[in-house]
Motif scaffolding. Structure first.
Motif, PDB file in Angstrom:
ATOM      1  N   ALA A 299      37.274 -12.400  67.543  1.00 23.49           N
ATOM      2  CA  ALA A 299      36.759 -12.476  69.122  1.00 23.49           C
ATOM      3  C   ALA A 299      37.843 -11.414  69.702  1.00 23.49           C
ATOM      4  CB  ALA A 299      36.821 -13.638  69.863  1.00 23.49           C
ATOM      5  N   GLY A 300      38.691 -11.068  69.006  1.00 19.04           N
ATOM      6  CA  GLY A 300      39.844 -10.170  69.714  1.00 19.04           C
ATOM      7  C   GLY A 300      41.060 -10.921  70.430  1.00 19.04           C
TER       8      GLY A 300
ATOM      9  N   LEU B 230      37.857 -19.269  76.025  1.00 15.05           N
ATOM     10  CA  LEU B 230      36.681 -19.905  75.824  1.00 15.05           C
ATOM     11  C   LEU B 230      35.345 -19.221  75.816  1.00 15.05           C
ATOM     12  CD1 LEU B 230      37.867 -23.581  76.795  1.00 15.05           C
ATOM     13  CD2 LEU B 230      37.699 -22.681  74.561  1.00 15.05           C
ATOM     14  N   GLU B 231      35.540 -18.567  77.181  1.00 12.63           N
ATOM     15  CA  GLU B 231      34.368 -17.506  77.644  1.00 12.63           C
ATOM     16  C   GLU B 231      34.173 -16.293  76.672  1.00 12.63           C
ATOM     17  OE1 GLU B 231      35.451 -16.840  81.640  1.00 12.63           O
ATOM     18  OE2 GLU B 231      34.500 -18.419  82.511  1.00 12.63           O
TER      19      GLU B 231
ATOM     20  N   ARG C 104      30.924 -15.590  74.143  1.00 11.73           N
ATOM     21  CA  ARG C 104      30.226 -14.303  74.234  1.00 11.73           C
ATOM     22  C   ARG C 104      30.316 -13.773  72.795  1.00 11.73           C
ATOM     23  NH1 ARG C 104      33.394 -13.551  78.914  1.00 11.73           N
ATOM     24  NH2 ARG C 104      34.844 -12.203  77.752  1.00 11.73           N
ATOM     25  N   SER C 105      31.345 -13.980  71.902  1.00 14.62           N
ATOM     26  CA  SER C 105      31.412 -13.223  70.816  1.00 14.62           C
ATOM     27  C   SER C 105      30.453 -14.108  69.551  1.00 14.62           C
ATOM     28  CB  SER C 105      32.801 -13.297  70.263  1.00 14.62           C
ATOM     29  OG  SER C 105      33.161 -14.822  69.660  1.00 14.62           O
ATOM     30  N   GLY C 106      29.710 -15.235  70.210  1.00 18.88           N
ATOM     31  CA  GLY C 106      28.599 -15.789  69.276  1.00 18.88           C
ATOM     32  C   GLY C 106      29.154 -16.851  68.746  1.00 18.88           C
TER      33      GLY C 106
ATOM     34  N   LYS D 233      33.473 -22.986  62.980  1.00 20.06           N
ATOM     35  CA  LYS D 233      32.726 -23.292  64.114  1.00 20.06           C
ATOM     36  C   LYS D 233      33.203 -23.424  65.453  1.00 20.06           C
ATOM     37  CE  LYS D 233      29.717 -25.219  60.900  1.00 20.06           C
ATOM     38  NZ  LYS D 233      28.679 -26.395  60.335  1.00 20.06           N
ATOM     39  N   ALA D 234      34.450 -23.246  65.558  1.00 17.88           N
ATOM     40  CA  ALA D 234      35.323 -23.479  66.694  1.00 17.88           C
ATOM     41  C   ALA D 234      36.542 -22.663  66.669  1.00 17.88           C
ATOM     42  CB  ALA D 234      35.447 -24.961  67.206  1.00 17.88           C
TER      43      ALA D 234
END
Length: 420
Positions: free
Chosen positions: A166-167, A182-183, A187-189, A268-269
């Motif tokens: 997610a960078g 977290l946002e 957004r990254s899926g 998954k997290a």
């Protein structure tokens, strides 16, 4: 094993009550005085830590024999039920495990545990333990338990690969940055950026948010009455908490903490707030792609929980129990226990031989940080208060009603705050 103990275990529905004994090579069992040590440490690093203390006790206390009265299962829930029944029926062990702090209040009020203030002076614990911890352990100018080791609750654990995808390459320093990450993960899926379980794990998260928004002093004041639960500051913190759990897994109320950790391990997290005992779960699942940092905004706050031992008022062998407590309190005992359990010594002068890199970092934070108690783990509030807080958070997890949550938390404080 006493018949009474067997019967009481059945009454409360505990799965099993294992009683074993350990003594040094060549020791004459018939000549030894038995010291029953009641715990829920039945396996893993917990049992290894207990075994290390038992070995030192046998070595340091000639003529005393260690007897382990362990009730496994339920992360201590079953053991607490058995203990309550035994104490009620005048069948007290010599010493029992308890979370240090306010969790002991009911036992103190019922005159079931002895004052250990003189032993603290004799064993030099007032100087060896952080002043903030000694203050949290003190009730009406007396101290009733000896901590064996300390865990840290306010730690965030990561799945490094999920974050990298997610960078996200830098740990957030503030609550706003954390919410922003977290946002970004969502957004990254990543459907559930924050892994979360039920009951006390949600209380842990709320506490960390409150520490960030209120600061350590005002947070601690929530459990003494110095800070009001119905204040605007708490209202804003509950708003932040609501935003954060909106990024957690929707099945949080059905998961125990190891199951939530599995979400992190399986990718998954990206994050999980959990105490530092989680490293054992990571190791058991052969997962090494993680990192950790103090909950954003908590600064130098070290939210502690401590496994500790008492001297019961009706102990059959009080002198033997005192020798057990002296072993627990010693620098050598604290090091031997922590190196196997994954905690750190409560004493700031204990040796750190054999500690992991994380433990060494935690030791430095413990020595230089600000000790802050935890209601989720019994150091800040009594068991009934903790139960009320967990119930309020469970209702909020379903309803999302922040006003009702704050009202319920304020009502619990009004009911359970100990009056001077």
């Amino acid at each position: 094993m006493r018949t009474t103990r067997r019967a009481l275990a059945a009454v409360v529905g505990a799965t099993a009550l294992l009683v074993t004994s350990a003594c040094g090579p060549g020791e004459d069992d018939t000549a030894a005085s038995t010291v029953e040590v009641f715990t829920w440490w039945a396996g893993g690093g917990e049992k290894a830590g207990l075994d290390a203390l038992a070995g030192l006790f046998t070595e340091s206390c000639p003529g005393q024999r260690f007897e382990s009265g362990v009730v496994p299962g339920g992360a201590g829930v079953d053991a607490k039920q058995v203990l309550a029944a035994r104490l009620q029926h005048n069948d007290a062990p010599d010493t029992f495990q308890v979370h240090a702090g306010a969790e002991l209040l009911d036992h103190i009020d019922a005159d079931q545990v002895r004052d250990l203030s003189a032993e603290y002076q004799t064993w030099g614990l007032r100087d060896a333990l952080p002043a903030g911890l000694v203050a949290d352990l003190t009730v009406d100018d007396r101290i009733y338990s000896v901590p064996a080791g300390v865990h840290r609750a306010n730690v965030v654990w990561t799945n490094d690969q999920v974050l990298a995808d997610a960078g996200i390459l830098v740990a957030p320093k503030t609550l706003r940055e954390f919410i922003g990450n977290l946002e970004r993960l969502r957004r990254s899926g990543v459907e559930s950026p924050l892994a979360l379980g039920r009951d006390w794990t949600q209380l842990m998260l709320l506490e960390s948010v409150l520490i960030s928004d209120l600061g350590p002093k005002r947070f601690s004041g929530l459990f003494t009455g110095a800070t009001k639960w119905d204040s605007r500051a708490v209202e804003l913190a509950i708003g932040d908490y609501a935003r954060i759990i909106g990024f957690s897994n929707t099945d949080r109320d059905s998961l125990d903490w190891p199951e939530a950790t599995r979400l992190l391990i399986d990718g998954k997290a990206g994050y999980q707030l959990m105490g530092d005992w989680v490293t054992a779960e990571m190791t058991a699942n052969t997962f090494s792609g993680y990192d950790s940092f103090t909950f954003p905004g908590n600064g130098k706050a070290f939210q502690w929980l401590a496994d500790s031992f008492t001297l019961t008022t009706d102990a059959a062998n009080p002198e033997g129990a005192r020798c057990w407590l002296a072993t627990v309190a010693s620098p050598r005992g604290q090091q031997a226990f922590s190196v196997r359990k994954g905690s750190i010594p409560a004493r700031t002068d204990a040796p750190t031989d054999g500690f992991t890199d994380y433990q060494l970092e935690a030791v430095e934070d413990w020595r230089s940080g600000t000790p802050v108690p935890s209601c989720a783990h019994g150091s800040a509030c009594s068991q009934p208060w903790q139960n009320a807080a967990n119930a309020a958070l469970g209702a909020f997890s379903t309803s999302g009603d922040a006003t009702a949550l704050q009202s319920a938390l304020a009502a619990a404080a009004k009911q359970f705050i100990r009056q001077p």
